[in-house]
Structures are given as structure tokens and as C-alpha cells.
Design a protein around this motif. Structure first.
Motif, PDB file in Angstrom:
ATOM      1  N   THR A  80      52.191  72.077  13.651  1.00  0.00           N
ATOM      2  CA  THR A  80      53.499  72.036  14.307  1.00  0.00           C
ATOM      3  C   THR A  80      53.374  71.306  15.647  1.00  0.00           C
ATOM      4  O   THR A  80      52.275  70.949  16.071  1.00  0.00           O
ATOM      5  CB  THR A  80      54.054  73.457  14.584  1.00  0.00           C
ATOM      6  N   TRP A  82      54.744  71.421  19.755  1.00  0.00           N
ATOM      7  CA  TRP A  82      55.374  72.182  20.848  1.00  0.00           C
ATOM      8  C   TRP A  82      55.076  71.476  22.159  1.00  0.00           C
ATOM      9  O   TRP A  82      53.908  71.301  22.499  1.00  0.00           O
ATOM     10  CB  TRP A  82      54.839  73.616  20.883  1.00  0.00           C
ATOM     11  N   ALA A 100      62.716  78.112   2.253  1.00  0.00           N
ATOM     12  CA  ALA A 100      62.547  77.040   3.248  1.00  0.00           C
ATOM     13  C   ALA A 100      61.071  76.735   3.480  1.00  0.00           C
ATOM     14  O   ALA A 100      60.707  75.591   3.759  1.00  0.00           O
ATOM     15  CB  ALA A 100      63.204  77.444   4.572  1.00  0.00           C
ATOM     16  N   GLY A 104      59.357  73.254   3.217  1.00  0.00           N
ATOM     17  CA  GLY A 104      58.625  72.803   4.402  1.00  0.00           C
ATOM     18  C   GLY A 104      57.224  72.324   4.058  1.00  0.00           C
ATOM     19  O   GLY A 104      56.763  71.316   4.585  1.00  0.00           O
ATOM     20  N   PRO A 184      56.827  69.264  12.276  1.00  0.00           N
ATOM     21  CA  PRO A 184      58.045  69.988  12.657  1.00  0.00           C
ATOM     22  C   PRO A 184      57.821  70.827  13.923  1.00  0.00           C
ATOM     23  O   PRO A 184      56.681  71.119  14.294  1.00  0.00           O
ATOM     24  CB  PRO A 184      58.308  70.890  11.449  1.00  0.00           C
ATOM     25  N   ALA A 185      58.930  71.208  14.553  1.00  0.00           N
ATOM     26  CA  ALA A 185      58.850  72.013  15.776  1.00  0.00           C
ATOM     27  C   ALA A 185      58.273  73.394  15.462  1.00  0.00           C
ATOM     28  O   ALA A 185      58.542  73.970  14.398  1.00  0.00           O
ATOM     29  CB  ALA A 185      60.229  72.152  16.401  1.00  0.00           C
ATOM     30  N   ALA A 187      59.037  76.334  16.516  1.00  0.00           N
ATOM     31  CA  ALA A 187      60.025  77.393  16.240  1.00  0.00           C
ATOM     32  C   ALA A 187      60.561  77.297  14.815  1.00  0.00           C
ATOM     33  O   ALA A 187      60.827  78.328  14.178  1.00  0.00           O
ATOM     34  CB  ALA A 187      61.165  77.316  17.247  1.00  0.00           C
ATOM     35  N   ASP A 188      60.706  76.077  14.294  1.00  0.00           N
ATOM     36  CA  ASP A 188      61.200  75.915  12.915  1.00  0.00           C
ATOM     37  C   ASP A 188      60.196  76.485  11.922  1.00  0.00           C
ATOM     38  O   ASP A 188      60.554  77.205  10.989  1.00  0.00           O
ATOM     39  CB  ASP A 188      61.445  74.433  12.600  1.00  0.00           C
ATOM     40  N   VAL A 189      58.929  76.169  12.134  1.00  0.00           N
ATOM     41  CA  VAL A 189      57.882  76.631  11.212  1.00  0.00           C
ATOM     42  C   VAL A 189      57.802  78.164  11.232  1.00  0.00           C
ATOM     43  O   VAL A 189      57.723  78.809  10.186  1.00  0.00           O
ATOM     44  CB  VAL A 189      56.526  75.988  11.563  1.00  0.00           C
ATOM     45  N   GLY A 191      60.174  80.148  11.881  1.00  0.00           N
ATOM     46  CA  GLY A 191      61.362  80.600  11.151  1.00  0.00           C
ATOM     47  C   GLY A 191      61.163  80.590   9.644  1.00  0.00           C
ATOM     48  O   GLY A 191      61.551  81.544   8.953  1.00  0.00           O
ATOM     49  N   TRP A 192      60.533  79.548   9.113  1.00  0.00           N
ATOM     50  CA  TRP A 192      60.272  79.477   7.661  1.00  0.00           C
ATOM     51  C   TRP A 192      59.383  80.643   7.219  1.00  0.00           C
ATOM     52  O   TRP A 192      59.618  81.256   6.177  1.00  0.00           O
ATOM     53  CB  TRP A 192      59.524  78.203   7.274  1.00  0.00           C
ATOM     54  N   ALA A 225      60.697  82.885  18.909  1.00  0.00           N
ATOM     55  CA  ALA A 225      61.061  82.282  17.620  1.00  0.00           C
ATOM     56  C   ALA A 225      60.866  83.269  16.469  1.00  0.00           C
ATOM     57  O   ALA A 225      61.238  82.973  15.331  1.00  0.00           O
ATOM     58  CB  ALA A 225      60.227  81.029  17.383  1.00  0.00           C
TER      59      ALA A 225
END
Ligand code: AMP
Ligand code: MN
Ligand code: MN
Ligand code: MN
Length: 306
Positions: A80, A82, A100, A104, A184-185, A187-189, A191-192, A225
Motif C-alpha cells: 500500500t 501512505w 472487495a 483488490g 492503493p492507499a 486506508a482503502d486496503v 477497508g477491504w 481506517a
């Protein structure tokens, strides 16, 4: 499986737990089943195979784990981004990769491919002709390319004496081959992973070259996150630094994970070998409600096995 401690009481000897290891599904040297066999041999009873950006080795590892009486958590180590830094997140996935997260992981394969093309261009500027082909020769045909493949290609071409030098001069943090833009960011990862019923673990927080304050900001953003844990122990590290990291985890109510980050035999790391955990109020990640049930089920005799 012998009972795992509910708390870290301070230097109880090896715990027989290793939640961070690699196989040939990414940049490790051993096949997934062989990593599990080595764990069994070394007394590791709870393990996670955490190949970079993939769960491709997990089914082979799970079959071997069942045969050998090792408890294996499905997992992956995701790349990721950051604040312009490449940050790794270990996803512990008792329910596997779906939704997701599955999408991802597919995107990570493409990101790795696009990134390899950029790294190759940069290595060509440093004198490595046909860099992509050379890296592919190092990796073999079956897995996405990573920086270690370019490092070995630089060594094979005689441009650097060894892999360590390749990273220090050309591929390590901040060097030409350290390409992060495709990831990917953070926080997105996270979240997945959380949406897939998993536990997101910030990998090796001491290995990003951050100041204590900046590491605190990383832990703040990770927890905000939805991240639930961080590696309190990654391989071998200074005991005072570990105690300080434990304070940073406690302040944010994060669970503590641990792992060797084993890649290949013959080095200084082996499955289950790492610094001892000091006495700390931070709870072990295996007591997290999302993992405790899965781990308890590992002890249940399988129907028909008796
Ligand atoms: P990538 O996933 O393509 O970004 O490659 C990162 C991997 O390179 C890490 O997971 C390590 O296995 C390896 N690596 C990173 N730094 C070094 C280093 N200084 N020496 C040897 N291997 C390294
Ligand atoms: Mn690696
Ligand atoms: Mn890592
Ligand atoms: Mn790793």
C-alpha cells in the motif's frame, strides 16, 4: 495444539506462532507445502502464509497444514501507499479473500505488472539491458515480478556484487527502483480486509525508517481506517525499541502480532524464530474475536479423522 497465552507475560520462550512468512507464490524460496513442513518441524503450531499481494499459495499450504496438524490462517501481505511511503499490511483472513478484497488482489497483480515495466525502464537507464526479460528469468514464469527479481538480475549481470548492494544503491527506499505509485492507499486496503471479515495488521512498523512521531501518525491513520493490529515483533529487534512500540500500540488499543518474515532457508531467519515478546498489556492478535473461533476450530478433530 498447545494452548496459546492470553497475555504476553514476558520472555516465555518461543511461542510456536509465526504470522508472517513467504513462499514461491511470491518472493520466497520454498513451495507453500514446504514452508508448512518446516514450521511443523520447528514447532510452529499457528502460522500464516503471507505472500505479497496474493493468496495463491494458501490452498496448497492449507492441505499440508491439515496433514501435519498445524493451524494455518489464510493470509496475504498487501503493498500500500501512505504519505509517499510504501507500507505493508498483513491481512489475516479467517473467512478467506472475497468481495472487495478479492477484486483488490486481482488489481494488485496488474499493479505489479505495470510497476515492473517502470522499474525495468529505470534499471535500463542504469545499464541493465532488457531488464524486464532478465527479471522474468530470475522469477520464473509463474508469479508476478518484485524488486528482488530486479536485484538478482543486477547481480547476475555483474552490475552489483550482491542483492544487499542492489537494494542499497538502486531498489531500496527512495532509490530509482522504489516505485510505489501503483499501490492503493493504505486506508482503502485496510477497508477491504475489514470488510472481508479479516484482521488488518500493520507489518513491521519499525522497518520504514520513520521517526517515533511519524510512526505514531501512521498508527493513528491505520487505526482510524479500521486496522486492528500491528506487528510488535518482526524478526529480530532491539528490546527497548520493542517496549516503546508496545506503548504506541497500547495507546491506540491495537492487538500485537508477530512473525519472522521468513523468505528462504540458510539466512538468519527461520519460521518461528524472532525476538521474545516483553511483558506488555497489549493483547496477542490470536485473542482477537475475529480469529479466536477459527483457531479454536483448528483443535477440533476433523470428522472421519479418528
Ligand atoms: P516488492 O514487493 O516488489 O516491493 O519487493 C519488496 C521485497 O524486497 C521485500 O518483501 C523483501 O523481500 C525484499 N527486500 C526489501 N529490501 C531488501 C533488502 N535491503 N535486501 C534484500 N531484500 C530486500
Ligand atoms: Mn518479500
Ligand atoms: Mn514487508
Ligand atoms: Mn514480508
Amino acid at each position: 495444539m498447545p494452548p496459546l497465552p492470553e497475555h504476553f507475560a514476558g520472555d516465555p520462550g518461543p511461542l510456536g506462532v509465526d504470522l508472517h512468512m513467504h513462499s514461491t507464490a511470491s518472493d520466497g524460496a520454498l513451495a507453500p507445502a514446504d514452508v508448512v513442513a518446516l514450521c511443523a518441524e520447528r514447532g510452529v503450531t499457528l502460522m500464516a502464509l503471507t505472500d505479497h499481494d496474493t493468496v495463491a499459495g494458501v490452498s496448497e499450504a492449507a492441505a499440508a497444514a491439515k496433514r501435519l496438524g498445524v493451524c494455518l490462517l489464510p493470509a496475504s501481505e498487501l503493498s500500500t501507499r501512505w504519505q509517499g511511503i510504501g507500507i505493508h499490511v498483513v491481512a489475516l483472513l479467517p473467512q478467506g479473500a472475497h468481495g472487495a478484497l478479492a477484486a483488490g488482489l486481482d488489481a494488485q497483480v496488474e499493479a505489479r505488472e505495470a510497476r515492473a515495466a517502470v522499474i525495468a525502464q529505470r534499471m535500463e537507464k542504469l545499464g541493465l539491458d532488457n531488464a524486464l526479460t532478465r527479471a522474468r528469468e530470475q522469477a520464473g514464469p509463474h508469479r508476478p515480478l518484485g524488486r528482488p527479481d530486479f536485484a538478482r538480475a543486477l547481480v547476475a549481470a555483474g552490475l552489483v556484487p550482491d542483492v544487499a548492494t542492489a537494494f542499497r544503491k538502486h531498489l531500496g527506499s527512495g532509490k530509482a527502483g522504489d516505485v510505489k505509485a501503483h499501490w492503493p492507499a493504505l486506508a482503502d486496503v485496510v477497508g477491504w480486509v475489514v470488510a472481508a471479515g479479516g484482521v488488518a495488521v500493520l507489518a513491521h512498523p519499525l522497518r520504514y525508517g520513520l521517526t517515533r512521531r511519524k510512526r505514531g501518525q501512521l498508527l493513528d491513520d491505520f487505526a482510524a481506517a479500521g486496522g486492528q493490529a500491528a506487528e510488535l515483533i518482526s524478526g529480530f529487534q532491539n528490546a527497548d525499541v520493542t517496549r516503546d512500540l508496545a506503548r504506541q500500540l497500547a495507546e491506540r488499543e491495537l492487538y500485537a502480532s508477530l512473525g519472522s518474515d521468513f523468505h528462504f532457508p540458510g539466512g538468519h531467519l527461520a519460521p518461528g524464530s524472532m525476538s521474545p515478546v516483553p511483558r506488555t498489556a497489549v493483547p496477542p492478535v490470536w485473542t482477537h474475536p475475529r480469529l479466536a473461533g477459527f483457531i479454536a476450530d483448528c483443535d477440533e478433530p476433523t470428522a472421519g479423522a479418528l
